[in-house]
Design a protein around this motif. Structure first.
Motif, PDB file in Angstrom:
ATOM      1  N   GLN A  14       0.822  -1.211   0.000  1.00  0.00           N
ATOM      2  CA  GLN A  14       0.000   0.000   0.000  1.00  0.00           C
ATOM      3  C   GLN A  14       0.860   1.267   0.000  1.00  0.00           C
ATOM      4  N   ALA A  15       1.953   1.257   0.744  1.00  0.00           N
ATOM      5  CA  ALA A  15       2.829   2.435   0.799  1.00  0.00           C
ATOM      6  C   ALA A  15       3.437   2.724  -0.575  1.00  0.00           C
ATOM      7  N   PHE A  17       2.176   1.756  -3.503  1.00  0.00           N
ATOM      8  CA  PHE A  17       1.073   2.184  -4.370  1.00  0.00           C
ATOM      9  C   PHE A  17       0.737   3.656  -4.128  1.00  0.00           C
ATOM     10  N   ASP A  18       0.664   4.041  -2.871  1.00  0.00           N
ATOM     11  CA  ASP A  18       0.330   5.427  -2.528  1.00  0.00           C
ATOM     12  C   ASP A  18       1.388   6.419  -3.014  1.00  0.00           C
ATOM     13  N   ALA A  19       2.632   5.970  -3.160  1.00  0.00           N
ATOM     14  CA  ALA A  19       3.715   6.841  -3.613  1.00  0.00           C
ATOM     15  C   ALA A  19       3.717   7.039  -5.136  1.00  0.00           C
ATOM     16  N   GLN A  25      -0.581   4.583 -11.031  1.00  0.00           N
ATOM     17  CA  GLN A  25      -1.548   3.744 -10.326  1.00  0.00           C
ATOM     18  C   GLN A  25      -2.535   3.089 -11.290  1.00  0.00           C
ATOM     19  N   ARG A  30      -3.799  -4.403  -7.917  1.00  0.00           N
ATOM     20  CA  ARG A  30      -3.388  -4.755  -6.550  1.00  0.00           C
ATOM     21  C   ARG A  30      -4.135  -5.980  -6.057  1.00  0.00           C
TER      22      ARG A  30
END
Length: 161
Positions: A14-15, A17-19, A25, A30
């Motif tokens: 998740q970290a 992906f969020d970056a 994205q 995922r």
């Protein structure tokens, strides 16, 4: 080309992906957003359509899926897949080995990490003619003695006790 990024934890997945930027994205599938089979089917559909596709996955995506040829030409492993020390069965077994004067890391953790690493790398080469790159981003592969063991495939040694 298809890419698989294997994560050892959902938090790390998740970290990362969020970056990513929103356009980055958009090409990522995922694990958890779709079932594994639906994720693989969508990944293959994108590749067949000539689009980029990157799958972010955890354990169940690192084993048992078939991504031959162009469906998987790159595998990224950000962190070596050592088993969790909080696993109660593993912890009990490690305690037993320590009491016997043996090294649980060499007997339990390292062989399991080696097997998991081999399984993840196995997503890349499924059939004759498959090709690609495996990129391990964990610097322990070069800085630790066990990294060389993992690369050489000798981390599977078992010790009788």
């Amino acid at each position: 080309v298809g890419t698989l990024v294997y994560f050892t934890s959902r938090r790390m997945l998740q970290a990362v992906f969020d970056a990513l930027t929103p356009s980055e994205q958009d090409i990522v599938l995922r694990q958890g957003d779709l079932s594994a089979s639906a994720m693989v089917a969508e990944h293959m559909r994108r590749i067949d359509a000539g689009s980029k596709s990157v799958m972010f996955g955890l354990d169940s995506l690192g084993e048992g899926i078939d991504l031959p040829g162009r469906y998987c030409t790159k595998v990224f492993i950000p962190r070596l897949p050592f088993p969790s020390p909080e696993d109660p069965i593993l912890a009990t077994h490690a305690e037993h080995l320590t009491r016997k004067g043996l090294q649980p890391f060499q007997i339990l953790q390292l062989p399991r990490a080696g097997l998991k690493l081999a399984q993840i790398c196995g997503r890349l080469i499924r059939r004759n003619g498959d090709w690609g790159d495996v990129v391990v981003l964990d610097n322990r592969m070069r800085t630790k003695r066990y990294g060389r063991q993992l690369l050489a495939g000798t981390a599977f040694t078992t010790i009788s006790y």
